[in-house]
Design a protein around this motif. Structure first.
Motif, PDB file in Angstrom:
ATOM      1  N   ILE A   1      -1.313   3.866   5.102  1.00 19.51           N
ATOM      2  CA  ILE A   1      -0.311   3.031   4.432  1.00 19.51           C
ATOM      3  C   ILE A   1       0.972   2.951   5.242  1.00 19.51           C
ATOM      4  CG2 ILE A   1       1.205   2.913   2.417  1.00 19.51           C
ATOM      5  CD1 ILE A   1      -1.138   4.082   0.782  1.00 19.51           C
ATOM      6  N   GLN A   2       1.457   4.101   5.731  1.00 14.56           N
ATOM      7  CA  GLN A   2       2.742   4.106   6.421  1.00 14.56           C
ATOM      8  C   GLN A   2       2.678   3.425   7.787  1.00 14.56           C
ATOM      9  OE1 GLN A   2       5.255   7.424   5.860  1.00 14.56           O
ATOM     10  NE2 GLN A   2       6.209   7.262   7.854  1.00 14.56           N
ATOM     11  N   GLU A   3       1.568   3.581   8.516  1.00 15.33           N
ATOM     12  CA  GLU A   3       1.474   3.013   9.856  1.00 15.33           C
ATOM     13  C   GLU A   3       0.905   1.598   9.865  1.00 15.33           C
ATOM     14  OE1 GLU A   3       2.460   4.557  12.911  1.00 15.33           O
ATOM     15  OE2 GLU A   3       3.514   5.681  11.356  1.00 15.33           O
ATOM     16  N   GLY A   4       0.460   1.116   8.689  1.00 14.07           N
ATOM     17  CA  GLY A   4      -0.208  -0.181   8.629  1.00 14.07           C
ATOM     18  C   GLY A   4       0.620  -1.322   9.176  1.00 14.07           C
ATOM     19  N   HIS A   5       1.862  -1.427   8.727  1.00 15.10           N
ATOM     20  CA  HIS A   5       2.690  -2.537   9.191  1.00 15.10           C
ATOM     21  C   HIS A   5       3.008  -2.425  10.676  1.00 15.10           C
ATOM     22  CE1 HIS A   5       5.593  -5.794   9.009  1.00 15.10           C
ATOM     23  NE2 HIS A   5       6.498  -5.008   9.581  1.00 15.10           N
ATOM     24  N   GLN A   6       3.282  -1.205  11.128  1.00 17.04           N
ATOM     25  CA  GLN A   6       3.578  -0.998  12.549  1.00 17.04           C
ATOM     26  C   GLN A   6       2.410  -1.434  13.430  1.00 17.04           C
ATOM     27  OE1 GLN A   6       6.367   0.469  14.152  1.00 17.04           O
ATOM     28  NE2 GLN A   6       7.498   0.381  12.236  1.00 17.04           N
ATOM     29  N   MET A   7       1.199  -1.231  12.931  1.00 16.84           N
ATOM     30  CA  MET A   7      -0.006  -1.545  13.711  1.00 16.84           C
ATOM     31  C   MET A   7      -0.616  -2.893  13.319  1.00 16.84           C
ATOM     32  SD  MET A   7      -0.207   1.016  15.684  1.00 16.84           S
ATOM     33  CE  MET A   7       0.473   2.684  15.809  1.00 16.84           C
ATOM     34  N   ASP A   8       0.167  -3.722  12.618  1.00 11.22           N
ATOM     35  CA  ASP A   8      -0.295  -5.060  12.211  1.00 11.22           C
ATOM     36  C   ASP A   8      -1.590  -4.998  11.414  1.00 11.22           C
ATOM     37  OD1 ASP A   8       1.869  -6.436  13.403  1.00 11.22           O
ATOM     38  OD2 ASP A   8       0.889  -6.299  15.361  1.00 11.22           O
ATOM     39  N   TRP A   9      -1.750  -3.938  10.626  1.00 14.69           N
ATOM     40  CA  TRP A   9      -2.923  -3.777   9.760  1.00 14.69           C
ATOM     41  C   TRP A   9      -4.217  -3.988  10.533  1.00 14.69           C
ATOM     42  CZ3 TRP A   9      -1.580  -1.312   5.588  1.00 14.69           C
ATOM     43  CH2 TRP A   9      -0.271  -1.472   5.104  1.00 14.69           C
ATOM     44  N   ALA A  10      -4.293  -3.292  11.648  1.00 12.31           N
ATOM     45  CA  ALA A  10      -5.490  -3.361  12.496  1.00 12.31           C
ATOM     46  C   ALA A  10      -6.704  -2.853  11.728  1.00 12.31           C
ATOM     47  CB  ALA A  10      -5.277  -2.525  13.755  1.00 12.31           C
ATOM     48  N   GLY A  11      -7.890  -3.179  12.260  1.00 15.85           N
ATOM     49  CA  GLY A  11      -9.130  -2.801  11.588  1.00 15.85           C
ATOM     50  C   GLY A  11      -9.249  -1.312  11.350  1.00 15.85           C
ATOM     51  N   TRP A  12      -8.795  -0.507  12.329  1.00 14.88           N
ATOM     52  CA  TRP A  12      -8.933   0.940  12.172  1.00 14.88           C
ATOM     53  C   TRP A  12      -7.986   1.478  11.097  1.00 14.88           C
ATOM     54  CZ3 TRP A  12      -4.848   4.279  13.240  1.00 14.88           C
ATOM     55  CH2 TRP A  12      -3.786   3.755  13.985  1.00 14.88           C
ATOM     56  N   ILE A  13      -6.845   0.783  10.874  1.00 18.97           N
ATOM     57  CA  ILE A  13      -5.939   1.181   9.797  1.00 18.97           C
ATOM     58  C   ILE A  13      -6.595   0.907   8.437  1.00 18.97           C
ATOM     59  CG2 ILE A  13      -3.803   0.532   8.603  1.00 18.97           C
ATOM     60  CD1 ILE A  13      -3.148   2.323  10.830  1.00 18.97           C
TER      61      ILE A  13
ATOM     62  N   VAL B   1       4.591  11.442  -1.443  1.00 14.92           N
ATOM     63  CA  VAL B   1       4.018  11.026  -0.156  1.00 14.92           C
ATOM     64  C   VAL B   1       3.759   9.527  -0.143  1.00 14.92           C
ATOM     65  CG1 VAL B   1       2.020  11.246   1.359  1.00 14.92           C
ATOM     66  CG2 VAL B   1       3.015  13.282   0.337  1.00 14.92           C
ATOM     67  N   LEU B   2       3.118   9.029  -1.195  1.00 17.90           N
ATOM     68  CA  LEU B   2       2.809   7.602  -1.243  1.00 17.90           C
ATOM     69  C   LEU B   2       4.085   6.767  -1.351  1.00 17.90           C
ATOM     70  CD1 LEU B   2      -0.325   7.592  -3.574  1.00 17.90           C
ATOM     71  CD2 LEU B   2      -0.255   7.414  -1.084  1.00 17.90           C
ATOM     72  N   GLY B   3       5.082   7.277  -2.085  1.00 19.07           N
ATOM     73  CA  GLY B   3       6.344   6.562  -2.193  1.00 19.07           C
ATOM     74  C   GLY B   3       7.053   6.454  -0.861  1.00 19.07           C
ATOM     75  N   ALA B   4       7.102   7.558  -0.105  1.00 18.21           N
ATOM     76  CA  ALA B   4       7.741   7.537   1.211  1.00 18.21           C
ATOM     77  C   ALA B   4       6.985   6.628   2.172  1.00 18.21           C
ATOM     78  CB  ALA B   4       7.810   8.952   1.778  1.00 18.21           C
ATOM     79  N   ALA B   5       5.642   6.684   2.117  1.00 15.01           N
ATOM     80  CA  ALA B   5       4.844   5.828   2.997  1.00 15.01           C
ATOM     81  C   ALA B   5       5.042   4.362   2.646  1.00 15.01           C
ATOM     82  CB  ALA B   5       3.372   6.210   2.898  1.00 15.01           C
ATOM     83  N   ALA B   6       5.025   4.043   1.353  1.00 12.20           N
ATOM     84  CA  ALA B   6       5.143   2.657   0.924  1.00 12.20           C
ATOM     85  C   ALA B   6       6.533   2.092   1.196  1.00 12.20           C
ATOM     86  CB  ALA B   6       4.811   2.540  -0.564  1.00 12.20           C
ATOM     87  N   ILE B   7       7.589   2.912   1.033  1.00 16.38           N
ATOM     88  CA  ILE B   7       8.937   2.395   1.280  1.00 16.38           C
ATOM     89  C   ILE B   7       9.135   2.122   2.767  1.00 16.38           C
ATOM     90  CG2 ILE B   7      10.257   4.523   1.687  1.00 16.38           C
ATOM     91  CD1 ILE B   7      11.292   1.607  -0.603  1.00 16.38           C
ATOM     92  N   ALA B   8       8.473   2.902   3.627  1.00 25.70           N
ATOM     93  CA  ALA B   8       8.552   2.634   5.063  1.00 25.70           C
ATOM     94  C   ALA B   8       7.925   1.276   5.384  1.00 25.70           C
ATOM     95  CB  ALA B   8       7.835   3.736   5.844  1.00 25.70           C
ATOM     96  N   VAL B   9       6.795   0.983   4.735  1.00 25.61           N
ATOM     97  CA  VAL B   9       6.136  -0.309   4.937  1.00 25.61           C
ATOM     98  C   VAL B   9       7.037  -1.440   4.458  1.00 25.61           C
ATOM     99  CG1 VAL B   9       4.192  -1.758   4.231  1.00 25.61           C
ATOM    100  CG2 VAL B   9       3.814   0.645   4.794  1.00 25.61           C
TER     101      VAL B   9
END
Length: 483
Positions: free
Chosen positions: A217-229, A407-415
């Protein structure tokens, strides 16, 4: 008089000894938020990197907390608490001495592991040393500590960052940790232990699921929601389903006895505290970045914007605690979530460049009133109906649930912050310029405010979910309720 006998006749000194350490580890969930712009600048990091400083702590805190509750039952809650306090205090020293963001994230992982050893022991010990008639008041103190810590963290972080440097938000834990260790050693009783068969497969499944979900969730936007994410997130969901099924069919001793959730109030409390964990971990980042980048506030000035929230939470903690033994939890928590949601929507509506301080202080005070009716009553209601032999398991699940929300809140707010900054200010999120110093251009400042304002829809939605959930509370079953 020895410690067990003393605790039996007057358990309150043991509670206050535990509260010191519990307060410290919860402050560290939010203390980094106000120092985010300073750490971005000093360590040449991005916004997402610094959010990981908090997320790494939360993740290392959340993953082991189910098993550490059982370890306390097996080896002694007091001794596991002291071991965790030692790990936490030494890791705090390591955090303050780091010079790179990667090293800081690693040190925070160790610090989070120490916190995971401590937290379930505090709740389990309180449940065991207080008689049922006083347990509600004791758990109210424990729950209020969590609520106050969530808002004191940023204020303390601002004062220390401005006065001594961001490193001191970690160094301050060292003397507090020493005092907490001495007090717990002297005042907390060594309670009887119980044999357990540890569900290591359950630990592996739950830990893997949590890591895959949060990292994805947290790295998804940084990685453009790649297939591996996407595959990581899907894998995390699949492992979580496998974990629940394993808990259902494990004939030995499951990590999470699903019978806990037969108690409706325990189940509802877990939903409520997950929402609050998510809110506490998420709303500080956009607000502190707005205050420092748009308003030009120092870390201390930015943190003091949260002072009305802290004051109201502290002022109301004792009277609200008394209400938990008299009023239906649906009334208390329904009022709390409704008031907090109203205050939060008011804050979002006014979060623009150039507004007066009072236009932030008033909604923050309203949120603080509502929060005072949430934190303590939720903790007091969660384990009230559970049998004493499930105290450790119930404490572990409750604290794990709160940490899952964090954890999910911190990850989601980063996104959300990344995506909103990328929309309004392309390139700013990736390089961290938007959060490192005041934005002089009024047009850019307005766009940045919009990005932070829209990011705050996440915690607002969590208040709404919590409000719906607490409508399902039933009247507590313990003797003497309502008198």
């Amino acid at each position: 008089m020895n410690a067990p006998a003393a605790a039996e006749s007057n358990p309150w000194p043991a509670l206050w000894a535990l509260v010191i350490g519990f307060f410290m580890i919860l402050v560290d969930l939010t203390i980094v938020t106000v120092a985010t712009p300073t750490i971005i600048e000093d360590l040449d990091a991005s916004v997402n990197d610094v959010v990981w400083v908090t997320s790494a702590y939360m993740l290392a805190y959340a993953v082991p907390v189910l098993i550490t509750g059982r370890l306390g039952d097996r080896f002694g809650s007091k001794y596991l608490y002291l071991a965790g306090l030692t790990v936490f205090t030494l890791a705090s020293l390591w955090c303050g001495l780091t010079t790179t963001v990667d090293a800081l994230i690693l040190a925070r992982v160790v610090q989070g592991f120490g916190a995971s050893m401590m937290t379930p022991q505090t709740m389990a010990i309180i449940t065991r040393i207080f008689p049922p008639a006083k347990r509600g008041s004791a758990m109210a103190v424990w729950g209020a500590t969590a609520g106050v810590a969530m808002v004191v963290g940023p204020i303390l972080g601002g004062v220390l960052t401005d006065g001594l440097g961001w490193e001191w938000i970690f160094f301050v834990n060292i003397p507090v940790g020493v005092v907490a260790f001495v007090m717990a050693w002297r005042l907390v009783p060594a309670l009887p232990t119980h044999a357990h068969k540890f569900d290591w497969l359950g630990v592996a499944l739950s830990g893997s699921a949590m890591f895959l979900l949060c990292f994805g969730i947290q790295e998804g936007h940084q990685m453009d929601w790649a297939g591996w994410i996407i595959a990581m997130i899907a894998g995390g969901i699949a492992l979580f389903v496998a974990f629940v099924l394993w808990q259902r069919f494990n004939r030995a001793e499951p990590l999470v006895p699903l019978s806990l959730f037969k108690d409706r109030n325990f189940s509802v409390s877990n939903v409520a505290i997950m929402c609050m964990g998510s809110i506490g971990a998420s709303f500080g980042f956009p607000l502190m970045l707005y205050a420092q980048a748009v308003r030009g506030n120092s870390p201390t000035q930015a943190a003091l914007l949260m002072l009305p929230m802290a004051v109201m939470s502290i002022f109301l903690a004792q009277p609200v605690g008394k209400l938990t033994d008299r009023l239906h939890p649906r009334q208390v928590l329904g009022f709390g979530f409704a008031v907090s949601l109203a205050g939060f929507l008011l804050l979002m509506w006014r979060l623009e460049p150039g507004i007066a301080v009072w236009e932030i202080a008033v909604p923050m005070g309203v949120i603080g009133v509502g929060n005072a009716f949430i934190w303590a009553p939720t903790a007091a209601t969660a384990n009230r109906n559970l049998p004493i032999q499930l105290a450790g398991a119930g404490a572990g699940v409750y604290n794990a649930t709160r940490q899952v929300g964090s954890v999910l809140g911190a990850a989601a707010i980063a996104v959300l912050m990344d995506s909103r900054l990328a929309h309004y200010l392309p390139g700013a999120a990736a390089h961290g310029e938007a959060g490192a110093a005041r934005i002089p251009d009024p047009h850019v400042a307005d766009l940045f405010s919009r990005a932070m304002q829209q990011s705050l829809w996440l915690p607002a939605a969590m208040y709404a979910v919590g409000l719906v959930a607490v409508m399902f509370y039933e009247k507590p079953r313990h003797e003497g309720f309502g008198h």
